[in-house]
Design a protein around this motif. Structure first.
Motif, PDB file in Angstrom:
ATOM      1  N   ARG A  46       8.757  25.516 -17.954  1.00 37.14           N
ATOM      2  CA  ARG A  46       7.755  25.776 -16.924  1.00 37.14           C
ATOM      3  C   ARG A  46       7.324  24.478 -16.235  1.00 37.14           C
ATOM      4  N   LEU A  47       7.086  23.440 -17.039  1.00 36.42           N
ATOM      5  CA  LEU A  47       6.663  22.163 -16.464  1.00 36.42           C
ATOM      6  C   LEU A  47       7.754  21.575 -15.583  1.00 36.42           C
ATOM      7  N   GLN A  48       8.997  21.699 -16.002  1.00 38.03           N
ATOM      8  CA  GLN A  48      10.102  21.194 -15.196  1.00 38.03           C
ATOM      9  C   GLN A  48      10.201  21.934 -13.863  1.00 38.03           C
ATOM     10  N   THR A  49      10.018  23.248 -13.914  1.00 40.97           N
ATOM     11  CA  THR A  49      10.089  24.039 -12.688  1.00 40.97           C
ATOM     12  C   THR A  49       8.961  23.676 -11.730  1.00 40.97           C
ATOM     13  N   VAL A  50       7.742  23.556 -12.257  1.00 47.74           N
ATOM     14  CA  VAL A  50       6.598  23.237 -11.404  1.00 47.74           C
ATOM     15  C   VAL A  50       6.749  21.841 -10.801  1.00 47.74           C
ATOM     16  N   ALA A  51       7.153  20.864 -11.592  1.00 42.85           N
ATOM     17  CA  ALA A  51       7.315  19.510 -11.069  1.00 42.85           C
ATOM     18  C   ALA A  51       8.423  19.445 -10.020  1.00 42.85           C
ATOM     19  N   GLN A  86       3.131  35.103 -13.957  1.00 43.43           N
ATOM     20  CA  GLN A  86       3.346  34.617 -15.311  1.00 43.43           C
ATOM     21  C   GLN A  86       3.183  35.770 -16.295  1.00 43.43           C
ATOM     22  N   GLY A  87       3.940  35.734 -17.370  1.00 51.05           N
ATOM     23  CA  GLY A  87       3.846  36.793 -18.364  1.00 51.05           C
ATOM     24  C   GLY A  87       4.293  38.136 -17.822  1.00 51.05           C
ATOM     25  N   ARG A  88       5.432  38.157 -17.156  1.00 48.78           N
ATOM     26  CA  ARG A  88       5.892  39.384 -16.508  1.00 48.78           C
ATOM     27  C   ARG A  88       6.133  40.501 -17.503  1.00 48.78           C
ATOM     28  N   ARG A  89       6.554  40.158 -18.701  1.00 51.61           N
ATOM     29  CA  ARG A  89       6.841  41.203 -19.679  1.00 51.61           C
ATOM     30  C   ARG A  89       5.587  41.987 -20.051  1.00 51.61           C
ATOM     31  N   ALA A  90       4.419  41.348 -19.997  1.00 52.83           N
ATOM     32  CA  ALA A  90       3.183  42.052 -20.321  1.00 52.83           C
ATOM     33  C   ALA A  90       2.949  43.214 -19.355  1.00 52.83           C
TER      34      ALA A  90
END
Length: 727
Positions: free
Chosen positions: A417-422, A574-578
């Motif tokens: 997630r951090l890699q994608t956001v950066a 975020q948390g699409r499975r929920a």
């Protein structure tokens, strides 16, 4: 060190020193014979190149099996473990057995007929040598530039024989593929194509004891085959005839000699100097054109890919990655093999649990990795030592092993997630500066990244993604397109007369629900209520309700029929499975509960005990203009309060319900989504409907705040149930 017979050959791999070792704070070099005679005094190997150390450990392990008798395939598992325990109890290798073994075989590195781990026929089968610079890793060879080394075609400096032997092992185990020196065997076809070594691009995990004696005995793999006649296995130096390019690697991979030492894909011949202490040239080419045999290296971890159509490609080895810390593979090392799992730990771990207790508690793991590509590029090698971790394995402490595995998975997910956001923020900054954007825009993008962390990344990405650098559209001639791969030129900070240019004011940012990347907590809760209301409307149609109910317990990737109804609302959340899980639970509940706001009653005196329908309160539509009240949200029942209602109203047993709640709070996210439909089904059968919006909000937050969500569930359960009686 023990007394050795004087060497009778120019350079003997058994008797001449070439192996770096460490004893306490002292470093020395020994031969193979001294390595075993003094193994109980030696702490560890100290070879400067980890790939050579990993290769030497495999060779030494095969010799250990020969000396100790652990290479007998007819021994049962209990007999084999008992024999290894007795050898460990002796405290050292038997000197007579060591001398007997090394006296039986040839170890001369420059023997004209049978040089150690070399192919003497290359003198006549190759038109020319490969060159010492191509043999030594790091030296420029051929037409390559001499960036980091003073060596060149006219400055081929010799290599000490001790160093050349270590490089020889690296080529045998980690050698490159592609084009090599042309070889024409006497009974074969001329070729110069070679395949990569058996350990190329791999990372090895070796047991590390308190002494080298313990390390070698702990590293001997057990026999796991069906049938192998005694004497069928041999190491390359145990065969009297030179290797044949047409017969190499034919037949089964026998244990342990050929499994550990006889899978090389390269043929090598060293050319000695005048006195035998140096190597001046080398031949390096292919050893066989046969396909690689399918075997399991006991020190490598593997990944299982069941979706691959080709059976021989369903299992791939863990690739070495110099940028990856060793603890990120703890999940693979600690969890026992699972027939449904996608990871397989090194097979040597299956034998470590049978070691004596003092050794098992102190045993560490030595990690040797060589980061390479699949062909010819060598990037970086690395090594590491783990703390004693066998007591954390699933066989000894399944709870702690599972917990460590979950932590590793969460860390990997957070890193992605951090890699994608950066990356998104950086791409946004670069796109904004490729036009005629004034410099302050780039500063407004980069500064929050450095000052505010992840929130700044998202905020900066939100500003630049939905904000135009100009308040108007340029008309007339179109601006010429630029190569998107090129880096933008530094902007001109000065005006026409050298004065500082005044930056253009940015237009105000208009945040809309579609453009805002991060919503507030109140907005997220309102979106949960809106999503639940939307699912209620969808479930009014029986066909849609059936399609949504089929996704219960499944990951999003396996819920293709639900994408038609949910993808537009969950694709970027975020948390699409929920969302998919809650939608399937609502659809599973039945049409009588498809009303927004239906929740279990919190007042025990407001409804009769014998009427399950009275457990549902009258639906109340939220007022759109009312200000969000966090207190009102947390007053709504979560999963713990719903289970407490089941205990008080529906007659659920308190202890079993409490145990179920504790299990649900300890499960991983994947297991929770899979097991949640069962208790919810029972609640619905007893007329108790959870607050779907609160459940959705908790499931979305759980990957990031697992402990907080579990604490809220437990608090709500215990506050709504009577205190147990004291005995």
């Amino acid at each position: 060190m023990s007394a050795l017979p004087p060497p009778t050959t120019p350079f003997s791999a058994a008797d001449h020193p070439w192996i770096d070792i460490r004893t306490g704070g002292q470093y020395d070099q020994v031969g193979l014979r001294s390595l075993f005679l003094d193994a109980h005094r030696i702490d560890d190997l100290a070879l400067p190149q980890p790939p050579a150390a990993s290769a030497l450990l495999r060779i030494a392990t095969a010799i250990t099996a020969r000396i100790t008798g652990l290479d007998d395939p007819e021994l049962t598992a209990s007999q084999w473990n008992a024999l290894r325990r007795s050898r460990l109890a002796e405290g050292r290798f038997d000197p007579d057995a060591v001398h007997t073994y090394f006296d039986q075989h040839g170890w001369d590195v420059f023997d004209p007929i049978r040089p150690w781990l070399q192919t003497p026929s290359l003198r006549t089968e190759c038109d020319h040598s490969t060159g010492i610079n191509a043999f030594v890793s790091g030296r420029p060879a051929g037409r390559n530039f001499a960036w980091f080394s003073p060596h060149g075609h006219h400055t081929a400096e010799p290599v000490p024989t001790a160093e050349a032997l270590q490089i020889l092992l690296i080529h045998h185990y980690y050698g490159r593929s592609g084009t090599g020196t042309t070889r024409t065997p006497l009974d074969g076809v001329t070729s110069r194509q070679q395949t990569s070594g058996p350990l190329r691009s791999s990372v090895s995990f070796h047991p590390l004891g308190r002494t080298l004696h313990e390390t070698l005995l702990a590293g001997v793999p057990a026999f796991t085959g069906d049938d192998q006649p005694p004497g069928a296995d041999s190491c390359p130096w145990e065969v009297s005839t030179p290797p044949d390019s047409q017969a190499t690697l034919h037949g089964p991979v026998t244990w342990p000699g050929r499994q550990l030492t006889g899978l090389s894909r390269h043929a090598i011949l060293l050319v000695p100097g005048d006195d035998g202490t140096t190597v001046t040239d080398a031949y390096l080419t292919w050893a066989t054109q046969e396909d690689k045999p399918i075997t399991t290296d006991p020190y490598l971890a593997y990944r299982i890919i069941p979706e691959t159509k080709k059976v021989d490609r369903r299992r791939i080895l863990y690739r070495a990655d110099a940028s990856r810390a060793w603890w990120r593979d703890l999940e693979t090392l600690l969890l026992a093999p699972d027939e449904h799992g996608t990871q397989c730990r090194p097979a040597i771990f299956d034998t470590l649990n049978d070691l004596p207790e003092p050794l098992r508690r102190s045993l560490r793991i030595r990690v040797h990795g060589f980061d390479q590509d699949g062909k010819a590029v060598d990037l970086q090698w690395y090594t590491a030592i783990t703390p004693p971790l066998l007591n954390w394995t699933q066989e000894h402490d399944p709870v702690k092993a599972q917990r460590i595995a979950e932590c590793c998975r969460e860390a990997e997910q957070a890193a992605r997630r951090l890699q994608t956001v950066a990356k998104d923020a950086w791409d946004t900054a670069m796109r904004s500066r490729r036009g005629t954007t004034p410099p302050p825009l780039g500063e407004q993008v980069i500064d929050p990244l450095l000052a505010e962390g992840r929130d700044g990344v998202l905020a900066a990405a939100g500003r630049t993604r939905h904000t135009s650098p100009h308040g108007f559209r340029r008309r007339g001639r179109r601006r010429p397109a630029r190569d998107h791969r090129s880096r933008p030129d530094p902007p001109d900070l000065r005006g026409p007369r050298g004065r500082p240019r005044r930056p253009r004011a940015l237009p105000p940012v208009r945040h809309t629900p579609e453009s805002r990347l991060m919503s507030t907590a109140a907005e997220h809760r309102a979106s949960c209520d809106a999503f639940v209301a939307h699912i209620h409307l969808l479930c009014a149609e029986p066909g849609v309700r059936v399609r949504l109910s089929r996704g219960r317990g499944r990951p999003v990737e396996e819920c293709a029929p639900m994408d038609r109804y949910l993808a537009r609302r969950t694709a970027h959340r975020q948390g699409r499975r929920a969302y998919y899980t809650v939608a399937s639970l609502i659809a599973m509940a039945g049409p009588q509960t498809h009303t927004p706001g239906v929740r279990p009653d919190q007042d025990p005196d407001s409804a009769p005990q014998d009427n399950p329908a009275s457990l549902l309160v009258t639906p109340v539509e939220p007022t759109p203009t009312a200000a969000p009240d966090p207190t009102a949200w947390y007053a709504r029942p979560n999963l713990g309060a719903t289970l407490a209602t089941a205990v008080r109203r529906a007659g659920h047993q308190a202890e079993r319900t409490e145990s179920l709640l504790h299990v649900l709070t300890r499960l991983s996210d994947d297991q929770l989504h899979r097991r949640l439909p069962a208790p919810v089904t029972r609640l619905l059968q007893d007329g108790i409907t959870p607050d779907w919006a609160v459940l959705l909000n908790d499931l979305v937050q759980r990957p990031y705040r697992r402990d907080n969500v579990g604490l809220r569930w437990r608090d709500a359960f215990y506050l709504a149930t009577p205190e147990p009686r004291r005995t």
